[in-house]
Motif scaffolding. Structure first.
Motif, PDB file in Angstrom:
ATOM      1  N   ASP A   3       0.844  -1.188   0.000  1.00 43.28           N
ATOM      2  CA  ASP A   3       0.000   0.000   0.000  1.00 43.28           C
ATOM      3  C   ASP A   3       0.884   1.245   0.000  1.00 43.28           C
ATOM      4  O   ASP A   3       2.118   1.161  -0.114  1.00 43.28           O
ATOM      5  CB  ASP A   3      -0.977  -0.016   1.185  1.00 43.28           C
ATOM      6  CG  ASP A   3      -0.287   0.040   2.541  1.00 43.28           C
ATOM      7  OD1 ASP A   3       0.951   0.181   2.605  1.00 43.28           O
ATOM      8  OD2 ASP A   3      -0.993  -0.058   3.558  1.00 43.28           O
ATOM      9  N   HIS A   4       0.251   2.391   0.160  1.00 48.40           N
ATOM     10  CA  HIS A   4       0.964   3.664   0.131  1.00 48.40           C
ATOM     11  C   HIS A   4       2.013   3.756   1.242  1.00 48.40           C
ATOM     12  O   HIS A   4       3.108   4.290   1.035  1.00 48.40           O
ATOM     13  CB  HIS A   4      -0.046   4.817   0.239  1.00 48.40           C
ATOM     14  CG  HIS A   4       0.554   6.162   0.043  1.00 48.40           C
ATOM     15  ND1 HIS A   4       0.946   6.622  -1.190  1.00 48.40           N
ATOM     16  CD2 HIS A   4       0.860   7.136   0.922  1.00 48.40           C
ATOM     17  CE1 HIS A   4       1.454   7.824  -1.061  1.00 48.40           C
ATOM     18  NE2 HIS A   4       1.421   8.174   0.201  1.00 48.40           N
ATOM     19  N   VAL A   5       1.695   3.229   2.397  1.00 49.50           N
ATOM     20  CA  VAL A   5       2.639   3.267   3.522  1.00 49.50           C
ATOM     21  C   VAL A   5       3.872   2.428   3.192  1.00 49.50           C
ATOM     22  O   VAL A   5       5.003   2.831   3.486  1.00 49.50           O
ATOM     23  CB  VAL A   5       1.969   2.807   4.829  1.00 49.50           C
ATOM     24  CG1 VAL A   5       2.991   2.705   5.959  1.00 49.50           C
ATOM     25  CG2 VAL A   5       0.838   3.755   5.220  1.00 49.50           C
ATOM     26  N   ASP A   6       3.664   1.275   2.557  1.00 48.75           N
ATOM     27  CA  ASP A   6       4.809   0.456   2.143  1.00 48.75           C
ATOM     28  C   ASP A   6       5.724   1.239   1.205  1.00 48.75           C
ATOM     29  O   ASP A   6       6.958   1.156   1.305  1.00 48.75           O
ATOM     30  CB  ASP A   6       4.332  -0.816   1.431  1.00 48.75           C
ATOM     31  CG  ASP A   6       3.716  -1.823   2.372  1.00 48.75           C
ATOM     32  OD1 ASP A   6       4.200  -1.961   3.512  1.00 48.75           O
ATOM     33  OD2 ASP A   6       2.730  -2.474   1.965  1.00 48.75           O
ATOM     34  N   ARG A   7       5.138   1.995   0.292  1.00 48.51           N
ATOM     35  CA  ARG A   7       5.934   2.794  -0.657  1.00 48.51           C
ATOM     36  C   ARG A   7       6.737   3.857   0.087  1.00 48.51           C
ATOM     37  O   ARG A   7       7.915   4.079  -0.200  1.00 48.51           O
ATOM     38  CB  ARG A   7       5.017   3.443  -1.696  1.00 48.51           C
ATOM     39  CG  ARG A   7       5.783   4.075  -2.861  1.00 48.51           C
ATOM     40  CD  ARG A   7       4.862   4.519  -3.982  1.00 48.51           C
ATOM     41  NE  ARG A   7       3.978   5.610  -3.600  1.00 48.51           N
ATOM     42  CZ  ARG A   7       4.362   6.893  -3.506  1.00 48.51           C
ATOM     43  NH1 ARG A   7       5.606   7.226  -3.743  1.00 48.51           N
ATOM     44  NH2 ARG A   7       3.505   7.827  -3.177  1.00 48.51           N
ATOM     45  N   ILE A   8       6.119   4.504   1.066  1.00 52.73           N
ATOM     46  CA  ILE A   8       6.816   5.520   1.860  1.00 52.73           C
ATOM     47  C   ILE A   8       7.991   4.899   2.608  1.00 52.73           C
ATOM     48  O   ILE A   8       9.103   5.450   2.630  1.00 52.73           O
ATOM     49  CB  ILE A   8       5.834   6.213   2.827  1.00 52.73           C
ATOM     50  CG1 ILE A   8       4.852   7.080   2.039  1.00 52.73           C
ATOM     51  CG2 ILE A   8       6.570   7.033   3.883  1.00 52.73           C
ATOM     52  CD1 ILE A   8       3.678   7.597   2.850  1.00 52.73           C
ATOM     53  N   ILE A   9       7.750   3.753   3.215  1.00 47.81           N
ATOM     54  CA  ILE A   9       8.812   3.069   3.971  1.00 47.81           C
ATOM     55  C   ILE A   9       9.946   2.664   3.036  1.00 47.81           C
ATOM     56  O   ILE A   9      11.133   2.840   3.360  1.00 47.81           O
ATOM     57  CB  ILE A   9       8.240   1.858   4.735  1.00 47.81           C
ATOM     58  CG1 ILE A   9       7.337   2.360   5.859  1.00 47.81           C
ATOM     59  CG2 ILE A   9       9.356   0.973   5.279  1.00 47.81           C
ATOM     60  CD1 ILE A   9       6.513   1.286   6.525  1.00 47.81           C
ATOM     61  N   GLU A  10       9.584   2.169   1.875  1.00 48.11           N
ATOM     62  CA  GLU A  10      10.606   1.795   0.891  1.00 48.11           C
ATOM     63  C   GLU A  10      11.445   3.007   0.483  1.00 48.11           C
ATOM     64  O   GLU A  10      12.676   2.925   0.378  1.00 48.11           O
ATOM     65  CB  GLU A  10       9.920   1.176  -0.332  1.00 48.11           C
ATOM     66  CG  GLU A  10      10.882   0.650  -1.374  1.00 48.11           C
ATOM     67  CD  GLU A  10      10.131   0.019  -2.551  1.00 48.11           C
ATOM     68  OE1 GLU A  10      10.475   0.369  -3.695  1.00 48.11           O
ATOM     69  OE2 GLU A  10       9.223  -0.794  -2.301  1.00 48.11           O
ATOM     70  N   GLN A  11      10.782   4.140   0.284  1.00 45.30           N
ATOM     71  CA  GLN A  11      11.505   5.357  -0.084  1.00 45.30           C
ATOM     72  C   GLN A  11      12.456   5.780   1.034  1.00 45.30           C
ATOM     73  O   GLN A  11      13.607   6.151   0.775  1.00 45.30           O
ATOM     74  CB  GLN A  11      10.517   6.490  -0.383  1.00 45.30           C
ATOM     75  CG  GLN A  11       9.769   6.306  -1.676  1.00 45.30           C
ATOM     76  CD  GLN A  11       8.660   7.335  -1.847  1.00 45.30           C
ATOM     77  OE1 GLN A  11       8.048   7.786  -0.878  1.00 45.30           O
ATOM     78  NE2 GLN A  11       8.404   7.698  -3.097  1.00 45.30           N
ATOM     79  N   TRP A  12      11.988   5.726   2.276  1.00 44.95           N
ATOM     80  CA  TRP A  12      12.865   6.090   3.397  1.00 44.95           C
ATOM     81  C   TRP A  12      14.018   5.104   3.533  1.00 44.95           C
ATOM     82  O   TRP A  12      15.153   5.504   3.817  1.00 44.95           O
ATOM     83  CB  TRP A  12      12.084   6.153   4.707  1.00 44.95           C
ATOM     84  CG  TRP A  12      11.363   7.452   4.899  1.00 44.95           C
ATOM     85  CD1 TRP A  12      10.026   7.628   5.075  1.00 44.95           C
ATOM     86  CD2 TRP A  12      11.946   8.757   4.934  1.00 44.95           C
ATOM     87  NE1 TRP A  12       9.737   8.964   5.211  1.00 44.95           N
ATOM     88  CE2 TRP A  12      10.898   9.681   5.129  1.00 44.95           C
ATOM     89  CE3 TRP A  12      13.241   9.254   4.807  1.00 44.95           C
ATOM     90  CZ2 TRP A  12      11.100  11.055   5.220  1.00 44.95           C
ATOM     91  CZ3 TRP A  12      13.445  10.625   4.887  1.00 44.95           C
ATOM     92  CH2 TRP A  12      12.382  11.501   5.095  1.00 44.95           C
ATOM     93  N   ASN A  13      13.757   3.832   3.331  1.00 44.79           N
ATOM     94  CA  ASN A  13      14.831   2.836   3.420  1.00 44.79           C
ATOM     95  C   ASN A  13      15.897   3.070   2.354  1.00 44.79           C
ATOM     96  O   ASN A  13      17.084   2.853   2.593  1.00 44.79           O
ATOM     97  CB  ASN A  13      14.269   1.418   3.313  1.00 44.79           C
ATOM     98  CG  ASN A  13      13.610   0.960   4.587  1.00 44.79           C
ATOM     99  OD1 ASN A  13      13.944   1.411   5.683  1.00 44.79           O
ATOM    100  ND2 ASN A  13      12.655   0.064   4.455  1.00 44.79           N
ATOM    101  N   THR A  14      15.462   3.547   1.203  1.00 47.64           N
ATOM    102  CA  THR A  14      16.411   3.865   0.133  1.00 47.64           C
ATOM    103  C   THR A  14      17.184   5.137   0.460  1.00 47.64           C
ATOM    104  O   THR A  14      18.409   5.196   0.321  1.00 47.64           O
ATOM    105  CB  THR A  14      15.664   4.033  -1.212  1.00 47.64           C
ATOM    106  OG1 THR A  14      15.000   2.809  -1.515  1.00 47.64           O
ATOM    107  CG2 THR A  14      16.628   4.400  -2.325  1.00 47.64           C
TER     108      THR A  14
END
Length: 163
Positions: A3-14
Motif C-alpha cells: 500500500d501507500h505506507v509500504d511505498r513511503i517506507i521503501e523510499q525512506w529505506n532507500t
C-alpha cells in the motif's frame, strides 16, 4: 498487497538506510485509517444533519442516562474536548433545538446541559446507523481480531499519552 505506507517506507529505506523507519508502518496506517474511517462516519452523520462533534455531544448526553443532562465540565471530560469547544458545540446544538441549558439545582452558579426530546429522537435515530457503519468497517476482522486490535490500540494510545 503493498500500500501507500509500504511505498513511503521503501523510499525512506532507500534514502536513509541507516534509520529504522519501521514504526511508520504502524503509525502511518493508524493515521490513514483514522482519516478514512472519519470520512465514512461523517457521511453517516450527514445523513442525519449532524457532524462528528454534534453526534458526540448528543451521544454523550444519551449515554449519561435519564434525565439526559450533565454539567458542561463533565461533558468536556466525557467527550475529551476543551470547555471552549463544548461551549461552541452547545451553542450550535441549542440553536437547533437539540439541547437546552438549565440552571443546576445543586449549584446556583452552575448550569446543566439537557437533551431535548427532538435531540433525543435525533440521536436515537442516528445511533443505529452509526453503529452499522462501524460494523461494516470492522466486518473484515473476526471478533477475536477486533478484540485484539482494540487492546493493541488501547496500549498504543496509552503509550502515546505518556510524555
Amino acid at each position: 498487497m503493498p500500500d501507500h505506507v509500504d511505498r513511503i517506507i521503501e523510499q525512506w529505506n532507500t534514502e536513509k538506510p541507516d534509520l529504522d523507519v519501521s514504526p511508520m508502518a504502524v503509525i502511518g496506517r493508524i493515521s490513514r485509517t483514522a482519516l478514512v474511517v472519519e470520512s465514512r462516519l461523517a457521511s453517516t452523520f450527514a445523513q442525519h444533519g449532524l457532524d462528528a462533534a454534534s453526534f458526540d455531544v448528543l451521544a454523550t448526553l444519551l449515554r449519561s442516562g435519564a434525565p439526559y443532562r450533565i454539567a458542561p465540565l463533565e461533558l468536556a471530560r466525557e467527550a475529551m474536548i476543551s470547555t471552549s469547544a463544548v461551549a461552541q458545540r452547545l451553542n450550535k446544538l441549542e440553536s437547533r433545538g437539540f439541547v437546552v441549558r438549565q440552571a443546576n439545582p445543586d449549584d446556583g452558579r452552575g448550569t446543566l446541559v439537557a437533551l431535548t426530546d427532538v435531540g433525543r429522537d435525533l440521536i436515537e435515530t442516528a445511533l443505529p446507523d452509526h453503529l452499522e457503519t462501524e460494523r461494516a468497517i470492522t466486518a473484515v476482522l473476526s471478533l477475536a481480531e477486533q478484540t485484539l486490535l482494540a487492546e493493541l490500540l488501547q496500549r498504543l494510545s496509552t503509550a502515546a499519552s505518556i510524555r
